[in-house]
Design a protein around this motif. Structure first.
Motif, PDB file in Angstrom:
ATOM      1  N   TYR A 184      -4.065  -6.035   0.793  1.00  0.00           N
ATOM      2  CA  TYR A 184      -2.965  -6.513   0.483  1.00  0.00           C
ATOM      3  C   TYR A 184      -2.450  -5.882  -0.151  1.00  0.00           C
ATOM      4  O   TYR A 184      -1.062  -6.692  -0.181  1.00  0.00           O
ATOM      5  CB  TYR A 184      -3.261  -8.031   0.198  1.00  0.00           C
ATOM      6  N   LEU A 185      -3.253  -4.988  -1.000  1.00  0.00           N
ATOM      7  CA  LEU A 185      -2.121  -4.127  -2.456  1.00  0.00           C
ATOM      8  C   LEU A 185      -1.106  -3.159  -1.284  1.00  0.00           C
ATOM      9  O   LEU A 185       0.257  -3.256  -1.647  1.00  0.00           O
ATOM     10  CB  LEU A 185      -3.008  -3.510  -3.034  1.00  0.00           C
ATOM     11  N   ASN A 186      -1.857  -2.618  -0.079  1.00  0.00           N
ATOM     12  CA  ASN A 186      -1.133  -1.443   0.699  1.00  0.00           C
ATOM     13  C   ASN A 186      -0.203  -2.260   1.627  1.00  0.00           C
ATOM     14  O   ASN A 186       0.913  -1.830   1.566  1.00  0.00           O
ATOM     15  CB  ASN A 186      -2.094  -0.874   2.096  1.00  0.00           C
ATOM     16  N   ARG A 187       0.043  -3.989   1.622  1.00  0.00           N
ATOM     17  CA  ARG A 187       0.510  -4.897   2.564  1.00  0.00           C
ATOM     18  C   ARG A 187       1.606  -4.967   1.718  1.00  0.00           C
ATOM     19  O   ARG A 187       3.244  -4.580   1.978  1.00  0.00           O
ATOM     20  CB  ARG A 187       0.353  -5.996   3.110  1.00  0.00           C
ATOM     21  N   GLN A 188       2.068  -5.272   0.009  1.00  0.00           N
ATOM     22  CA  GLN A 188       3.526  -5.116  -0.572  1.00  0.00           C
ATOM     23  C   GLN A 188       3.960  -4.132  -0.909  1.00  0.00           C
ATOM     24  O   GLN A 188       4.947  -3.816  -1.414  1.00  0.00           O
ATOM     25  CB  GLN A 188       1.585  -5.899  -2.071  1.00  0.00           C
ATOM     26  N   HIS A 189       3.013  -2.893  -0.545  1.00  0.00           N
ATOM     27  CA  HIS A 189       3.864  -1.692  -0.877  1.00  0.00           C
ATOM     28  C   HIS A 189       3.998  -1.094   0.720  1.00  0.00           C
ATOM     29  O   HIS A 189       4.860  -0.226   0.597  1.00  0.00           O
ATOM     30  CB  HIS A 189       2.790  -1.394  -1.043  1.00  0.00           C
ATOM     31  N   GLY A 190       4.077  -1.943   1.684  1.00  0.00           N
ATOM     32  CA  GLY A 190       4.757  -1.554   2.633  1.00  0.00           C
ATOM     33  C   GLY A 190       3.681  -0.808   4.149  1.00  0.00           C
ATOM     34  O   GLY A 190       4.543  -0.172   4.778  1.00  0.00           O
ATOM     35  N   LYS A 191       2.586  -0.968   3.735  1.00  0.00           N
ATOM     36  CA  LYS A 191       1.701   0.351   4.176  1.00  0.00           C
ATOM     37  C   LYS A 191       0.429  -0.993   4.952  1.00  0.00           C
ATOM     38  O   LYS A 191       0.371  -1.694   4.283  1.00  0.00           O
ATOM     39  CB  LYS A 191       0.820   1.168   3.012  1.00  0.00           C
ATOM     40  N   SER A 192       0.200   0.183   5.710  1.00  0.00           N
ATOM     41  CA  SER A 192      -0.525  -0.938   6.813  1.00  0.00           C
ATOM     42  C   SER A 192      -2.419  -0.270   6.446  1.00  0.00           C
ATOM     43  O   SER A 192      -3.195  -0.631   7.068  1.00  0.00           O
ATOM     44  CB  SER A 192      -0.483  -1.260   7.923  1.00  0.00           C
ATOM     45  N   MET A 193      -2.786   0.241   5.763  1.00  0.00           N
ATOM     46  CA  MET A 193      -3.689   1.011   5.610  1.00  0.00           C
ATOM     47  C   MET A 193      -5.293  -0.192   5.135  1.00  0.00           C
ATOM     48  O   MET A 193      -5.098  -0.761   3.913  1.00  0.00           O
ATOM     49  CB  MET A 193      -3.509   2.322   4.324  1.00  0.00           C
ATOM     50  N   GLN A 194      -6.152   0.398   5.541  1.00  0.00           N
ATOM     51  CA  GLN A 194      -7.592  -0.423   5.144  1.00  0.00           C
ATOM     52  C   GLN A 194      -8.414   0.387   4.560  1.00  0.00           C
ATOM     53  O   GLN A 194      -8.411   1.660   5.583  1.00  0.00           O
ATOM     54  CB  GLN A 194      -8.310  -1.084   6.449  1.00  0.00           C
ATOM     55  N   MET A 195      -9.495  -0.192   3.538  1.00  0.00           N
ATOM     56  CA  MET A 195     -10.497   0.574   3.355  1.00  0.00           C
ATOM     57  C   MET A 195     -12.074   0.018   4.837  1.00  0.00           C
ATOM     58  O   MET A 195     -12.198  -0.470   4.358  1.00  0.00           O
ATOM     59  CB  MET A 195     -10.688   0.335   2.262  1.00  0.00           C
ATOM     60  N   SER A 196     -12.384   1.561   5.218  1.00  0.00           N
ATOM     61  CA  SER A 196     -13.858   1.407   5.632  1.00  0.00           C
ATOM     62  C   SER A 196     -14.671   1.443   5.404  1.00  0.00           C
ATOM     63  O   SER A 196     -14.597   1.742   4.048  1.00  0.00           O
ATOM     64  CB  SER A 196     -13.922   2.237   6.492  1.00  0.00           C
ATOM     65  N   ARG A 197     -16.046   0.699   5.764  1.00  0.00           N
ATOM     66  CA  ARG A 197     -17.348   0.933   4.415  1.00  0.00           C
ATOM     67  C   ARG A 197     -17.901   2.150   4.558  1.00  0.00           C
ATOM     68  O   ARG A 197     -17.739   2.270   3.387  1.00  0.00           O
ATOM     69  CB  ARG A 197     -17.988  -0.091   5.182  1.00  0.00           C
ATOM     70  N   ALA A 198     -17.158   3.195   5.771  1.00  0.00           N
ATOM     71  CA  ALA A 198     -17.112   4.330   5.528  1.00  0.00           C
ATOM     72  C   ALA A 198     -16.582   5.712   4.158  1.00  0.00           C
ATOM     73  O   ALA A 198     -17.081   5.837   2.867  1.00  0.00           O
ATOM     74  CB  ALA A 198     -17.579   4.958   6.162  1.00  0.00           C
ATOM     75  N   ASP A 199     -14.986   4.613   4.597  1.00  0.00           N
ATOM     76  CA  ASP A 199     -14.425   5.242   2.599  1.00  0.00           C
ATOM     77  C   ASP A 199     -14.587   4.527   1.519  1.00  0.00           C
ATOM     78  O   ASP A 199     -15.143   4.981   0.602  1.00  0.00           O
ATOM     79  CB  ASP A 199     -13.482   4.853   3.290  1.00  0.00           C
ATOM     80  N   PHE A 200     -15.447   3.305   1.668  1.00  0.00           N
ATOM     81  CA  PHE A 200     -15.571   2.131   0.317  1.00  0.00           C
ATOM     82  C   PHE A 200     -17.272   3.966  -0.091  1.00  0.00           C
ATOM     83  O   PHE A 200     -17.509   3.454  -1.040  1.00  0.00           O
ATOM     84  CB  PHE A 200     -16.424   1.336   0.714  1.00  0.00           C
TER      85      PHE A 200
END
Length: 356
Positions: free
Chosen positions: A271-287
């Motif tokens: 939701y922070l990325n959406r607030q900044h107009g982005k659609s990025m998601q964090m995968s478990r691998a990224d985490f």
């Protein structure tokens, strides 16, 4: 010089801060009200104070998906239900606030809290306050420079004569009330720019580093620039302070901490990325990469978090660490458990090791 930043008797200060985001719980989809969020922040501050933590911070945002736009009011409420803990903004958007009004608010907080008020100043993560209060975003740096210099003058003198570009002049103006402390401690939050770190050093303020992930080594040049600028400006080493802020979640084991925190952390960045107009998601691998032992994300067992804090202490020699725990719709029960672990399992070890 970095070794001089720590009070040798008490060691590093440990605390928590909140930005009061109003995110949905990823498991239930429900979002609590702003009223409940503020009530939980007050309860968290009481718990942190009773548990012996040193600092409690409250952020400033001017959006409907955050609950706090007026940190001094929330901190004033906290001043009446706490006894020892320092109360700071985290951060004050200094570009878009009248420095005189800011000083008056925090001087009043300082009197209410018997000398526990502090300010972390910065730009913040959003820009809504610029049009909201009638400021030009293109003048961001000039506004910050003028406002911080005026605030420091207000902090030092009871009567002020001053002329600037962005607000009306002051002529032998009474600056009241005066705080309980000699002056209100001021820190500058610096995310990545060496110019901001240099300014903090030149002006002799504290330096607060929001280290939210990645390799903490990348922030070392900011500390070096800060200390060098402070030395060139003639500020005494014992007057300089460096703080680190970061996301944190503590559980019995590192694996359990990652399993519990991932849904909330991924939700937060979503939701922070959406607030900044982005659609990025964090995968478990990224985490998993974000929370690896060598990174700056303070997620793990108490021992893992201790090791990360002390590793960064070797890099920065910093005076303070404050953790942000209540993100991504994390239920208050989990926040309370983390406050207890930070206060009873992490803080005593870190204080002991950094006071040697």
């Amino acid at each position: 010089m970095k070794e001089d930043l720590i009070n040798k008797q008490s060691g590093m200060e440990i605390g928590i801060y909140t930005l009061a985001d109003l995110g949905p719980n990823p498991h239930t989809g429900k979002t609590i009200s702003a009223q409940q969020r503020i009530a939980e922040i007050i309860e968290a501050g009481k718990m942190a104070d009773e548990a012996g933590l040193d600092v409690f911070g409250v952020g400033e945002h001017h959006r409907l998906d955050y609950a706090v736009s007026a940190p001094p009011i929330v901190l004033s409420a906290l001043s009446q239900v706490t006894k020892q803990i320092k109360l700071t903004s985290a951060t004050t958007v200094l570009n878009t606030v009248d420095p005189v009004r800011l000083f008056e608010d925090f001087a009043t907080l300082d009197l209410l809290s018997n000398g526990r008020a502090e300010i972390i100043a910065g730009r913040g993560a959003f820009i809504e306050s610029f049009p909201l209060f009638g400021y030009d975003l293109n003048q961001y740096d000039e506004l910050f420079e003028e406002n911080i210099e005026l605030f420091l003058k207000l902090n030092a003198d009871e009567k002020v004569t001053w002329n600037g570009q962005f607000r009306s002049s002051l002529k032998n103006a009474d600056i009241a009330p005066r705080p309980a402390q000699k002056n209100i401690p001021l820190w500058v939050g610096v995310g990545s720019t060496q110019k901001s770190a240099e300014r903090a050093g030149r002006l002799g303020t504290g330096l607060a580093l929001p280290i939210l992930g990645g390799d903490p080594n990348s922030f070392r040049p900011l500390v070096d620039v800060y200390l060098q600028a402070a030395s060139q400006a003639g500020h005494a080493p014992e007057d300089l302070k460096v703080g680190v802020t970061g996301h944190s979640f503590i559980s019995e084991t590192t694996q359990q901490a990652k399993d519990e925190f991932y849904p909330y952390y991924s939700n937060y960045w979503g939701y922070l990325n959406r607030q900044h107009g982005k659609s990025m998601q964090m995968s478990r691998a990224d985490f998993e990469q974000f929370s690896a032992p060598e990174t700056a994300l303070f997620v793990g067992s108490s021992q893992q978090v201790i090791e990360k804090i002390l590793y960064q202490y070797e890099l920065f020699g910093h005076h303070r660490f404050i953790a942000q725990m209540d993100i991504g719709g994390l239920p208050f029960k989990k926040v309370a458990e983390n406050i207890e672990r930070l206060a009873t399992e992490v803080a005593p070890v870190v204080r002991r090791e950094t006071s040697k």
